[in-house]
Every structure is written in structure tokens, then in C-alpha cells.
Design an enzyme around this catalytic site. Structure first.
Site, PDB file in Angstrom:
ATOM      1  N   HIS A 578     -51.121   2.658  13.062  1.00  0.00           N
ATOM      2  CA  HIS A 578     -52.122   3.126  12.624  1.00  0.00           C
ATOM      3  C   HIS A 578     -53.459   2.522  13.478  1.00  0.00           C
ATOM      4  CE1 HIS A 578     -55.390   3.830   9.508  1.00  0.00           C
ATOM      5  NE2 HIS A 578     -55.752   4.439  10.680  1.00  0.00           N
ATOM      6  N   HIS A 583     -56.481   3.126  16.681  1.00  0.00           N
ATOM      7  CA  HIS A 583     -57.854   2.426  16.725  1.00  0.00           C
ATOM      8  C   HIS A 583     -58.078   1.433  17.769  1.00  0.00           C
ATOM      9  CE1 HIS A 583     -59.424   3.548  12.425  1.00  0.00           C
ATOM     10  NE2 HIS A 583     -58.183   3.734  12.280  1.00  0.00           N
ATOM     11  N   HIS A 770     -53.799  10.134  14.894  1.00  0.00           N
ATOM     12  CA  HIS A 770     -54.525   9.476  14.181  1.00  0.00           C
ATOM     13  C   HIS A 770     -54.495  10.316  12.835  1.00  0.00           C
ATOM     14  CE1 HIS A 770     -58.000   8.137  11.617  1.00  0.00           C
ATOM     15  NE2 HIS A 770     -57.568   6.994  11.931  1.00  0.00           N
ATOM     16  N   ASN A 774     -53.011   8.899   9.200  1.00  0.00           N
ATOM     17  CA  ASN A 774     -54.062   8.228   8.187  1.00  0.00           C
ATOM     18  C   ASN A 774     -54.235   9.033   6.840  1.00  0.00           C
ATOM     19  OD1 ASN A 774     -56.857   6.416   8.070  1.00  0.00           O
ATOM     20  ND2 ASN A 774     -57.416   8.446   7.745  1.00  0.00           N
ATOM     21  N   ILE A 919     -62.307   7.057  10.490  1.00  0.00           N
ATOM     22  CA  ILE A 919     -62.168   6.351   9.286  1.00  0.00           C
ATOM     23  C   ILE A 919     -60.873   5.466   9.416  1.00  0.00           C
ATOM     24  CG2 ILE A 919     -60.591   8.382   8.365  1.00  0.00           C
ATOM     25  CD1 ILE A 919     -63.359   6.029   6.576  1.00  0.00           C
TER      26      ILE A 919
END
Length: 919
Positions: A578, A583, A770, A774, A919
């Protein structure tokens, strides 16, 4: 001139051909599924600001010279004498809430506007003035009615401005703005009306700062895309100037109003000035490789000059102004933060109670029924600690009744006890929140890649005897040959850190391997779990194998072993798959895009929605999630060593060329290349929901990207000579991923296929990958026994002192191994926030200003076709979730797989694919 006009209308002029190819032509090239967008033919494009002639350049030059110089000069003078007015409609977005200071400044600006401190605009042509060799410009104009509309409560306010231009002005290409007010404003878009070519659109979506803070004029370009070598003469210097403004000079402390993008290492996670225990090593460099993050320029700490000083919440971290959350997003995120604030107040009141273990499963259920504060009986007491007026406290009390009360996680919605079953444990490896680690077993027993001189023997403790009774009568060799054995292997990522992890207070972990068998029904079942500890000598028992239970005692051991596997899985999911692989690894590409690609570059326009909010959420993560003593350290098994584990994974296994879905599936042995299949590969677990649905979205993205790229790059030379594109990719690698820049696996960027592959991977990672990793965090992890983020005790055997207490009360031992009440509640608050869709979310297939984000009408049409295909994919996923033959997503008590359903409502929905890592 008559001859020139006649020739320009001659049939020799190339007309834009039909841009639709047959589906069969496209399939031969890409092996993707057919849908409504057809790739564009590689043919000469019409110019963005006139018709491109197919006649020779020599003939054009001859025509030009045949026109008398005196006639041309006279014609220009005649046009200059004729002036006309055009009107600008300027859309400004208001804030919904303003504090007292903002309201005061707003009133002062309204007054200042009346006396000449205005918003000043100037229109720039795509053409140069032959007299000055500078871009043609309009007169300056001011926004009208600013003071009169200053009290308007609407979200969007439309202002007008009037420009005077001469007949020789040409086509508008840019507009400059000077904000002489004291307050910044958010400029959404500008439309110019009055030119013969029709309305001219400027998509802006940017904060325009006061000249007091930023004295230079802001530059905005029209929505027409231009490659660097196509840039009209009147815009070339402005294009270069705007990019130079965004790059900065690599020095100085950044102000929150800045728009400067630059790179730095992760040297701001610790706080050594506060405590030596909060010191953290720098990530980025030879010792601990890592992607680069956005530079802030803050001063070094007093204690460690290589560490950057901290900015603690609620103070904001720097990201370029336009990367900051918009108001709706800020409100959504703040609601989650309020939970976190309350959690920090709770320990000071009832620390002894909160440190307690759960006594049974009913106490966990109470968190969803009663909430934490009510459960402990001190909701009133906590608010008495607020140093606030009583009226505000009463309001807070009333509004907070649900703040520490949680929705029942989705994992409990269809079958409360499903998580205990082995088939559900296995199903989540291919349809849960972390479906990207499972791999096919290629050799049995598995072999470690760690250095045996440091970490002991490479061979596994697993043997054929452990699993032979669970293979439906097959031999181990036959199961391997039939591709029926699969594995979750966390041995090599965890083992180097276990001595340090297990020395932490209240943390105990193994390095686990789990073997799964693929049944004839297409479902998986776990057949063995290997638990490894570091070897401390030849007589030390460092490896242990647990197999499915045969009695009560082995059942509890098996449940504890699965919990340790889930804890390993949760840590790797959060810190590697993740955080690192979406990110952190995307941030360098985003920074480089803003530094090297002009806003008018077609590739910037393509990537723009997939970069939204990523720098801001990553900065917030550095501030409170992955920082020293932050949520990740406090809530996950690896503790303060989590980011070092992430760095180790980046060094040993992260490869950009393997981050695309098909390449990743093949690398893990979950698929094999097969040109006869719709996506060019065959899944070895046919009912693999993440891969099944992911390939649909991957193919849609790939087709859209190819359509787009082939529109602007007719041949490979156009790729190689695009200076901005090559600078972007080079900087992303050589600066943004500097520690791996010498790796041989980086894809080349020489051809259309190269660019399509690179862009498809980036869009996939930002959107679907993602989302898959997530938005199920709370639905699956919000019930901590299903997926404990940390474990506090190892599993005792007969020789351990704890074994007697385990035998006498296994349920109590089980809960003493799980996170405590406080740890559980904090973790739930965080994953609840991380799993929440904001009301302003933009999902795949959506864009701001969908009809005017580009001035290329055929690309707008193609994007609508892409959006239509995304809608069809959503219907197909819904259909799959109702198919009883797909047992990994449909059946009694089985959760449907919805994490890749493209659309969603706001909130925690366990579905929805936003365009970006937001997020």
C-alpha cells in the site's frame, strides 16, 4: 493572395481522416478486450491553430515570397487599426466556511477593489508581433463587480472582464493574472467569448496568490494541447517561464502559498530534539534506498543536522498550494482526525482500563453497539477535560456520540463467524484487502534468498509429510505439476528484523510461510503454516510447522498461527504494497511531471486527474502515520522498524517494470502468457476476483492510453524528440528514484509502445491498484480478530512456561495475544478514516470540466467512450458477484468482491476506484 487562397482550398490539402479503426486491427496489436473507444490512426494531425497543408514547404515559401512585402505590411496596419472587444467569464470558487480573519480580509478586498486594487488580466496571443517580436497582447482588464458580489454565498461566482484586441490579434493562447487583493482566491476556469473561432476555454483550477506574497503574474494556458516543438511562437517563452517558476532553485524554506516542486529524502520522520527514542534513520541513499518525497526546506533539527525539523499537527505540512486538499476533502479528513484526538485524550483518563485485554468476542462486538466511551462509562468525564466554554462542550458532547462508535465491519455482515473458517482465511488471499502477495509454489520445500551466513540455513522446515494428507490424493510433485500449490511467503521480509521486533515491549512475531492447495472447486485451503524465528545456534529450534487441527488443542494453535500469518500480512500490506508501491513510488513521477511537463503538454493533461491530492496525503502520512510514534508504529507488528522493512523491500523486490497488473501476475506465477486469451494471459486460479476484475480495468486504461498517445505521437521519432517528456521520465528515475537509477530493468522510452506501457502502469497504480489495497481496510480489518495488525505473544509449545496457562484458558491466552482495547480502538479509528471516500472524490472515468479539459474535441469524445466502458465493467463485476460458480465471491456468507467496482457513494463503502491516491 488569390492564388494562395485557391491553393489552400485545393484537394491536395490533407483532410483529417476518420479516427476509428476496426476492433480487429486493435486486438492484433494489444490483445485487449473490445470496447467503444477505438485507437486513433497514426496520421498527420491538424494544427491546433489552423489547417495543416499537405503541399510542400517550398511551395508555401514561394507563395509567401510572391506576396509583396509592402502589401503584407499594409494589411497588418489595416488590421491593427480595427479593434474589437471580447468578454471573459471568470469562475471563482468560494470557500464554504471562513474564519474571522478571512472574512475581515474579504471585506477589505471588496473595499480595495473599488479604489483600484483589482484583479488584473491580460490576454496573450499565440502569435508574435512582427514589429516587436514579442507576443501580441490585449489591453489589461479588471474583473468587474468584485465588491458587489463579495457577499454572494454561492459556491461558484462568475465575474466578467472586457478586453480590447485588434483584428490582427490572432488566436488567444494564454492569459496572465495579477491579484492586487490581500487574499488568495481559487480560480476554476475562464471562458473568452467574442472571437470568430468560438469560445476559448482556460481550465485553471488553481489558487491565485496576492501580489504581496507572489509579485509575479500568474500564467494560464488555453485547453489546447501542444507538444514542445508545436508550441506557437507567442507561447514559447511563457511555457518555459511557467515551468521555471514551478521548479524553484532548490533552496529556501517553502511557504504554504508556494507552488514549487522539488525532491528530498525521507529525513523528517523522527523527532530527535524531543527524545533520542524518537530518532529515526534517513530513508533515501545507499544504506537505506527509498523513493524521494516533496522538499519542504525546513531547518535541520538541533540534535541531528541530517534530520529535518518536525511540523506537528494540527500545523500544516508544506505541499505546493494547488496540491492541498480542497475544503470538502479537508472536512472529511478532519472528522477522522477528531476521532484520533479523542483517542489521545482517552489514555490519560483511564489508561489502566484501556490497557486491558478483551475478555471475549462480545466485548469486541460492544465497540460497534455502544462505542468506546460509553463502554467504559466516561463519555461525560472526557469532555470535562476540554478547556472550553460549557456551551461548546455540550455541543461537542452531542455531536460526538458516534465518534468512538464504529459501524459493523463488512466482514461480519453476512456471516459473523466466517473469519474463523479456513476457506475464508484462504479466500481473503485472493479476494481480500491484500490479494497481491499470493504466489504459485515453484519448488517445494520453499527456499530462502537470505544470506545463510547471517540468517542460518536457507531450507524450509516444511516437508511433504506436512501436506500430503491435504492434497486430495495427489502427490506433492503432481500438485506442483498441476499448479495446485500456492503460498504466502513473508519469511525473507520479516526474518532480518525479528530480533529487534521481538525485543519491543508487547510485540511478538514470526516470519511466516503459508501453503495453500487449489481444490477442484477452484477455492483454496490452507494446508500448512511455517513459523520461523532467527536461528541462535545449532540447538535452537527456530522453525515450527503447524498443520490443520485434529483436536481442541491443535485447533487453538492453528487459530493462533493463522493470526500470526494475518499480522505478517497486515504489515506487508500496509508498509510495502500500500504505502511503498502506490503512495511513495508514485510521488517522484508526480513531482517530476509538474517540474518538466507544461500544463499544455498532452501527457500532463492525461496524468493530471491521477495526481490529485497525492502529495498532500503523503505529507500527512509523514506527519502522523509513518512518523516516529505514529499510527503505523503504534499499531503494527514491526513498530519503529516498519519503514526500514519498507526500504528493504524497495531495495530487494520493487521493480517498476513489474508493477503493471499482467507483469505482476506472471512474476508471482499466478498467470502464464497466453496470446489466445482476451488479456494475453491465463490465470492459474481461474476465480481470482482481484485479477479477474483488475484485468478488465487494466485493459480499459491501456486502450484509453493508447488511443491518447497515438493521437499525439505518430511515430517513435516524435517520442524521442519530445524534450519535456524525456526530461520528465529521466528526472522521475534519476532523481525521484535515484537509489535505483542504475537498475537495468527500467523500461526505455523510445517508442509509442514504451510510452503506453509506462503511462498505463502509472494510471493503474494511482487508481485501481490503490483502490484494491486501500478501501477494504476497515471492512476487513475493522474487526481485529480477522486481521490483527500486531501480535503480543508467541505460540507456546510443551516446553514453554506459558503452555500451562494456554491449556487452562486458551481463549484468554488468545485475547492476550491480540491487540489490547486501546490498540484496537486506535487502529479502528485510523483504518476507518483511510477507508472513507470523500464527497468530492473523482472516480475513474470522471474528470473536472469533462467537456473542456482539453481543446481536442476528438479526445473528449474518446474519453466519454472510456467512461462508457468503465460503466460496462461495473455491470460485469456486479454480474460476477451473483454467479454461484464463482465461489470466491458468491455463496452463503461469502462477501462479494466490490473493491474494483468503479463507482461509490461517499463514506466507507468497500468499493469505488478514485482516479488518484487521495487517502
Amino acid at each position: 493572395m488569390a492564388l494562395a487562397k485557391e491553393l489552400m482550398g485545393h484537394p491536395l490539402i490533407s483532410q483529417r481522416p476518420s479516427l476509428v479503426l476496426s476492433a480487429s486491427h486493435f486486438k492484433k496489436k494489444t490483445h485487449t478486450t473490445q470496447f467503444s473507444i477505438k485507437p486513433f490512426d497514426r496520421r498527420p494531425r491538424t494544427s491546433k491553430y489552423g489547417v495543416v497543408s499537405a503541399i510542400s514547404e517550398d511551395l508555401v515559401k514561394t507563395l509567401r515570397f510572391s506576396t509583396a512585402t509592402g502589401d503584407r505590411k499594409r494589411e497588418e496596419e489595416e488590421k491593427a487599426a480595427v479593434k474589437f472587444k471580447v468578454r471573459a467569464v471568470v469562475t471563482v470558487r468560494n470557500k464554504n466556511k471562513e474564519d474571522f480573519k478571512e472574512t475581515l480580509v474579504k471585506h477589505l478586498d471588496a473595499f480595495g477593489d473599488k479604489i483600484g486594487r483589482n484583479i488584473v488580466l491580460e490576454l496573450i496571443s499565440t502569435e508574435l508581433d512582427p514589429k516587436t517580436n514579442l507576443p501580441k497582447k490585449s489591453n489589461t482588464a479588471v474583473l468587474k463587480d468584485w465588491s458587489e458580489k463579495s457577499k454572494t454565498k454561492a459556491e461558484r461566482v462568475h465575474y466578467t472582464a472586457e478586453f480590447t484586441v485588434d483584428a490582427a490579434f490572432g488566436t488567444p493562447g494564454a492569459i496572465t493574472i495579477m491579484n492586487k487583493h490581500q487574499k488568495e482566491f481559487f480560480l476554476e476556469c475562464i471562458t473568452i467569448e467574442g472571437f470568430a473561432l468560438g469560445p476559448v476555454h482556460f481550465p485553471c483550477n488553481s489558487w491565485v496568490q496576492s501580489q504581496n506574497d507572489h509579485p509575479e503574474k500568474r500564467i494560464f494556458f488555453t485547453n489546447q494541447p501542444f507538444l514542445p516543438n508545436e508550441t506557437p511562437d507567442g507561447l514559447r517563452k511563457l511555457r518555459e517561464k511557467e515551468l521555471k517558476n514551478l521548479r524553484g532553485n532548490g533552496s529556501g524554506v517553502r511557504k504554504l502559498s508556494d507552488r514549487i516542486y522539488d525532491f528530498d529524502v525521507y529525513n523528517d520522520l523522527g523527532n530527535p530534539d524531543k527524545s533520542s527514542e524518537l530518532s529515526r534513520p534517513k530513508l533515501g541513499g545507499k544504506e537505506r534506498p527509498y523513493p524521494r518525497r516533496c522538499r519542504t526546506g525546513r531547518q535541520p533539527t538541533d540534535t541531528d543536522k541530517e534530520a529535518e525539523s518536525r511540523v506537528e499537527k494540527p500545523l500544516p505540512m508544506y505541499v505546493p498550494r494547488d496540491e492541498q486538499f480542497e475544503e470538502t476533502k479537508q472536512d472529511t479528513f478532519a472528522a477522522g482526525r477528531l476521532k484520533a484526538v479523542l483517542h489521545h485524550l482517552v489514555p490519560s483518563l483511564k489508561a489502566s482500563i484501556l490497557a486491558e485485554d478483551f475478555s471475549d468476542f462480545g466485548e469486541i462486538d460492544d465497540l460497534y453497539k455502544e462505542g468506546l466511551l460509553l463502554k467504559l462509562g466516561f463519555q461525560d468525564e472526557i469532555f470535562n477535560k476540554f478547556p472550553l466554554p460549557k456551551g461548546i462542550v455540550n455541543t461537542l458532547q452531542e455531536s460526538s456520540k458516534g465518534l468512538l462508535k464504529y459501524d459493523t465491519p463488512k466482514i461480519l455482515s453476512k456471516d459473523k463467524n466466517a473469519w474463523l473458517r479456513d476457506d475464508e482465511f484462504a479466500r481473503q488471499a485472493i479476494a481480500g484487502i491484500n490479494p497481491v502477495n499470493i504466489e504459485r509454489v515453484k519448488t517445494f520445500p520453499p527456499v530462502s534468498n537470505l544470506d545463510p551466513e547471517i540468517y542460518g540455513p536457507q531450507h524450509s522446515a516444511l516437508t511433504s509429510d506436512h501436506i500430503i494428507g491435504h492434497l486430495d490424493g495427489l502427490s506433492v510433485q503432481r500438485a506442483l505439476e498441476e499448479n495446485r500449490l500456492f503460498m504466502l511467503d513473508y519469511h525473507d521480509i520479516f526474518l532480518p528484523f525479528l530480533d529487534r521486533i521481538n525485543a519491543l515491549d508487547g510485540r511478538k512475531a514470526y516470519a511466516t510461510r503459508t501453503i495453500f492447495f487449489l481444490t477442484r472447486l477452484g477455492t483454496l485451503k490452507p494446508v500448512a503454516i511455517e513459523l520461523s524465528l532467527p536461528s541462535h545456534g545449532p540447538n535452537h529450534r527456530s522453525k515450527r510447522v503447524v498443520t490443520p487441527p485434529v483436536d481442541a488443542t491443535s485447533n487453538w494453535v492453528w487459530q493462533l498461527a493463522k493470526a500470526h500469518v494475518s499480522s505478517n500480512d497486515a504489515g506487508v500490506h500496509q508498509l510495502v504494497n500500500h504505502w511503498l508501491r502506490t503512495h511513495a513510488s508514485l510521488e517522484p513521477f508526480i513531482i517530476a511531471a509538474h517540474r518538466q511537463l507544461s500544463a499544455m503538454h498532452p501527457i500532463f493533461k492525461l496524468l493530471d486527474p491521477h495526481m490529485r491530492y497525492t502529495l498532500e496525503i503523503n505529507a500527512l502520512a509523514r506527519q502522523s502515520l509513518i512518523s516516529a510514534d505514529g499510527v503505523i508504529e503504534g499499531g503494527f507488528t514491526a513498530g519503529q522498524y516498519g519503514l526500514e522493512m519498507s526500504s528493504a523491500a524497495y531495495k530487494s523486490s520493487w521493480r517498476f517494470d513489474m508493477e503493471g497488473l499482467p507483469a505482476d501476475l506472471i512474476r508471482r506465477g499466478m498467470a502464464v502468457p497466453d496470446p489466445t486469451q482476451p488479456h494475453g494471459l491465463k490465470l492459474l486460479v481461474e476465480d481470482y476476483p482481484y485479477a479477474n476484475d483488475g484485468l478488465l480495468i487494466w485493459s480499459a486504461i491501456q486502450t484509453w492510453v493508447r488511443t491518447y498517445v497515438e493521437r499525439y505521437y505518430p511515430n517513435q521519432n516524435s517520442i524521442q524528440t519530445d524534450s519535456e517528456l524525456q526530461s520528465w521520465y529521466s528526472e522521475s528515475i534519476n532523481v525521484g528514484h535515484a537509489d535505483l537509477r542504475d537498475a537495468e530493468w527500467w523500461p526505455e522510452l523510445n517508442t509509442v509502445d514504451d510510452l503506453v506501457s509506462i503511462l498505463t502502469t502509472l494510471v493503474w497504480l494511482a487508481s485501481a491498484q490503490h483502490a484494491a489495497l486501500n478501501f477494504g481496510q476497515y471492512p476487513y480489518g475493522g474487526y481485529v480478530p480477522n486481521r490483527p495488525p500486531l501480535m503480543r505473544r508467541l505460540i507456546p509449545d510443551e516446553s514453554d512456561p506459558e503452555y500451562a496457562s494456554f491449556i487452562s484458558d486458551p481463549e484468554k491466552f488468545y485475547f492476550s495475544s491480540m491487540p489490547s482495547l486501546l490498540q484496537t480502538s486506535k487502529f479502528m479509528a485510523v483504518v476507518d478514516t483511510l477507508s472513507t471516500h470523500s464527497p468530492d472524490e473523482e472516480y475513474i472515468g470522471e474528470r473536472q470540466q469533462p467537456s473542456t479539459w482539453t481543446g481536442d474535441a476528438e479526445i473528449v469524445d474518446a474519453f466519454y467512450g472510456f467512461a462508457a466502458e468503465i460503466g460496462r465493467i461495473e455491470k460485469e463485476i456486479e454480474k460476477r458477484n451473483s454467479d454461484p460458480n464463482r465461489r470466491n465471491r458468491c455463496g452463503a456468507g461469502v462477501l462479494p468482491y466490490e473493491l474494483l467496482v468503479p463507482s461509490s457513494e461517499p463514506g466507507v463503502t468497500c468499493r469505488g476506484v478514485p482516479n488518484s491516491v487521495s487517502i
